[in-house]
Scaffold this motif. Structure first.
Motif, PDB file in Angstrom:
ATOM      1  N   LEU A  42      39.299  43.701  31.147  1.00 28.51           N
ATOM      2  CA  LEU A  42      38.512  42.480  31.280  1.00 28.51           C
ATOM      3  C   LEU A  42      38.194  42.234  32.744  1.00 28.51           C
ATOM      4  O   LEU A  42      38.947  42.626  33.625  1.00 28.51           O
ATOM      5  N   ARG A  43      37.081  41.566  32.980  1.00 31.01           N
ATOM      6  CA  ARG A  43      36.734  41.168  34.338  1.00 31.01           C
ATOM      7  C   ARG A  43      36.249  39.723  34.298  1.00 31.01           C
ATOM      8  O   ARG A  43      35.359  39.370  33.521  1.00 31.01           O
ATOM      9  N   PHE A  44      36.879  38.873  35.097  1.00 39.18           N
ATOM     10  CA  PHE A  44      36.466  37.473  35.195  1.00 39.18           C
ATOM     11  C   PHE A  44      35.713  37.314  36.511  1.00 39.18           C
ATOM     12  O   PHE A  44      36.252  37.629  37.569  1.00 39.18           O
ATOM     13  N   GLU A  45      34.478  36.851  36.447  1.00 39.71           N
ATOM     14  CA  GLU A  45      33.696  36.661  37.673  1.00 39.71           C
ATOM     15  C   GLU A  45      33.365  35.188  37.838  1.00 39.71           C
ATOM     16  O   GLU A  45      32.888  34.554  36.898  1.00 39.71           O
ATOM     17  N   VAL A  46      33.618  34.669  39.029  1.00 37.39           N
ATOM     18  CA  VAL A  46      33.282  33.268  39.300  1.00 37.39           C
ATOM     19  C   VAL A  46      31.968  33.248  40.069  1.00 37.39           C
ATOM     20  O   VAL A  46      31.822  33.933  41.089  1.00 37.39           O
ATOM     21  N   HIS A  47      31.010  32.512  39.558  1.00 32.26           N
ATOM     22  CA  HIS A  47      29.707  32.403  40.217  1.00 32.26           C
ATOM     23  C   HIS A  47      29.404  30.943  40.510  1.00 32.26           C
ATOM     24  O   HIS A  47      29.826  30.051  39.784  1.00 32.26           O
ATOM     25  N   ASP A  48      28.651  30.734  41.577  1.00 33.76           N
ATOM     26  CA  ASP A  48      28.182  29.393  41.912  1.00 33.76           C
ATOM     27  C   ASP A  48      26.782  29.267  41.320  1.00 33.76           C
ATOM     28  O   ASP A  48      25.859  29.947  41.743  1.00 33.76           O
ATOM     29  N   ILE A  49      26.651  28.442  40.299  1.00 35.88           N
ATOM     30  CA  ILE A  49      25.350  28.313  39.632  1.00 35.88           C
ATOM     31  C   ILE A  49      24.687  27.045  40.128  1.00 35.88           C
ATOM     32  O   ILE A  49      24.993  25.948  39.663  1.00 35.88           O
ATOM     33  N   SER A  50      23.827  27.168  41.110  1.00 39.63           N
ATOM     34  CA  SER A  50      23.183  25.942  41.596  1.00 39.63           C
ATOM     35  C   SER A  50      22.095  25.571  40.598  1.00 39.63           C
ATOM     36  O   SER A  50      21.564  26.423  39.900  1.00 39.63           O
TER      37      SER A  50
END
Length: 538
Positions: free
Chosen positions: A89-97
């Motif tokens: 598994l890969r968890f990616e945190v993104h900043d969704i403006s």
């Protein structure tokens, strides 16, 4: 049913009811997410990716939480856990403006890779979030796993409130509601966070669904703590009030009845003499949805209707030539026969009339109805010498033919027949656009398509039809309603047992059957003893 028959059914059911398939709910929270522009806080969202054949593809994503450095996400990820596989598994945190929904390189705030087994065995896994180039920052991510045990029913709740305290100076409060489950060790676990209703002291929040498991871990008397907040754009939300409840109490909101709670601010209560409450929260409805299992449907009388289609196009080679994929060897079955027998022997146990429509495509023969897999095998062997192989590999007409039977079945509005089409082909499909169209149409019907690729052709077209790596769309862009195609190249199983091939090919069928009927709200035809033994008594 005689004792012996019963035990053989149980054995065949074994592959569908294998202990490896457990559903796991994953909850995610992050700490200390810093943004590239340090002036504003990020709007984080976590994307879960899974690895399949060496490639990462997105499984699901959380909601976006505005201006927040330590987000606790309300959305759960539900994944299937297979004990015997390494599931990366890969968890990616993104900043969704808010100005765009796409993901830009600059929006990546960090990622974490692990296996599902690691999370499940530790129950709670915390790791640093790594930026590009694998540098660890100060931020971390925590994933908590919970097994969805036996009772996977879910609840639909709709809350509203009235006369909430006004916390805003120039306008009215912007309320949202959070529900926490209080665990045995007194820790609190976020179950759901509603949307924000702007500028309204009498909000009606959207109806939401949550599994009974995540709401109260199957314990109806477990305490639930509910908090109403006034949302603030800077992420510092004002506390309006709180109340406690239980799932048992919430179940009172059935058949048009409501349940109400006073929303209390303990500080005000202690200070103000004539303090009553900070508003009333109302549960307008609590609907319980029973989730039925594959066995519930089969034991409730659902028949699996099995159709076989065999590729007789010229690309297979002349059956009289020993290089042909259709060559009938005096002593050993060819790949077509091996695949047919491996999958067919399991499916025939679920089909009461054992009449299998057998189609050939690419050669000039009418379809025949054969009794049992042995009947199909004999027909195949006897017709091959007489066949003139030719013509394009068109599979859309066969999918459409089975879809026609399946759509007639939908008129009964009950779970009595589910159709499985087994296509054995050497690979290259000539009517790809029509086939995609036919699959998208079929995804609305009680049917699944299994394709076994025989020989050594390039099967990349097939891989595309099996929606595992992304969503299959028709040429017009309409997406499939549910993933109904399973593709398996026979060469991966050349030296394995027939059972291994069957298991791989049929692995997705039980979920497809259940997804179809549960999605349509269709119950098993009759409650089997099996089912009544596993229902949660009210």
């Amino acid at each position: 049913v005689s004792k012996d028959e019963d035990s053989t059914t149980a054995n065949t059911l074994g592959i569908f009811n294998s202990p490896c398939l457990t559903k796991v709910e994953l909850r995610v929270a992050c700490k200390g997410i810093s943004d590239r522009d340090a002036l504003s806080k990020p709007d984080p969202c976590v994307i879960l990716k899974m690895q399949s054949h060496g490639q990462w593809f997105e499984v699901d994503r959380t909601e976006v939480i505005r201006t927040c450095i330590n987000p606790v996400f309300s959305k759960l990820f539900t994944v299937d856990f297979y004990f015997e596989e390494v599931q990366r598994l890969r968890f990616e945190v993104h900043d969704i403006s808010s100005n765009h929904n796409g993901l830009k390189e600059a929006d990546f705030l960090g990622g974490m890779e692990c296996t599902l087994g690691q999370i499940v065995s530790q129950r709670k896994l915390s790791k640093s979030l790594l930026k590009h180039g694998n540098t660890a920052g100060k931020s971390s991510i925590t994933v908590i796993a919970e097994e969805l045990s036996g009772n996977d029913d879910y609840v639909e709740l709709s809350f509203s409130a009235r006369k909430l305290d006004d916390k805003d100076f120039f306008s009215k409060s912007d309320p949202f509601l959070e529900i926490f489950r209080v665990n045995d060790d007194a820790t609190q676990q976020l179950v759901h966070r509603t949307e924000v209703v702007m500028n309204n002291l009498n909000p009606a929040w959207k109806t939401f669904k949550v599994s009974v498991n995540s709401l109260c871990s199957g314990d109806q008397d477990r305490r639930l703590k509910c908090i109403v907040w006034d949302w603030d754009s800077n992420g510092k939300h004002d506390f309006i009030g709180e109340f406690s409840s239980t799932f048992k109490e919430m179940r009172g909101a059935m058949e048009g009845r409501q349940v109400q709670w006073e929303c209390i601010n303990p500080k005000y209560k202690a200070k103000k003499k004539n303090y009553k409450n900070s508003g009333i929260v109302i549960l307008n409805q609590c609907k319980i949805h029973k989730m039925h299992s594959f066995l519930d449907y089969i034991m409730g009388g659902c028949q699996i209707q099995f159709t076989v289609a065999i590729d007789f196009t010229a690309s297979n080679g002349d059956p009289r030539n020993s290089c042909s994929l259709h060559y009938i060897h005096p002593y050993q079955p060819n790949e077509y026969l091996k695949a047919l027998v491996a999958v067919g022997e399991i499916c025939q146990d679920y089909d009461s009339d054992k009449m299998f429509p057998a189609f050939g495509f690419g050669a000039r023969i009418p379809p025949e109805y054969k009794v049992g897999i042995q009947g199909v095998v004999e027909a195949y062997q006897s017709c091959l010498p007489k066949l003139q192989l030719y013509g394009p590999t068109n599979i859309a007409p066969i999918i459409q033919k089975v879809a026609k039977s399946a759509s007639e079945e939908t008129n009964t509005k009950e779970a009595s027949q589910y159709f499985i089409l087994l296509i054995l082909t050497d690979g290259v499909i000539t009517d790809m656009a029509d086939t995609r169209e036919a699959i998208v149409h079929a995804s609305h019907l009680p049917m699944s398509v299994i394709i076994v690729g025989v020989g050594n052709a390039d099967f990349s077209d097939m891989q595309m039809l099996d929606g595992d790596d992304g969503i299959l769309r028709s040429p017009k862009g309409e997406p499939v309603l549910r993933d109904i195609v399973q593709f398996v190249p026979f060469r991966n199983f050349k030296h394995a047992s027939p059972a291994a091939l069957a298991k791989s090919v049929l692995a997705e069928v039980p979920n497809q059957v259940v997804d179809y009927y549960n999605g349509k709200g269709i119950k098993p035809k009759c409650m089997s003893e099996y089912e009544s033994s596993r229902t949660l008594a009210p």
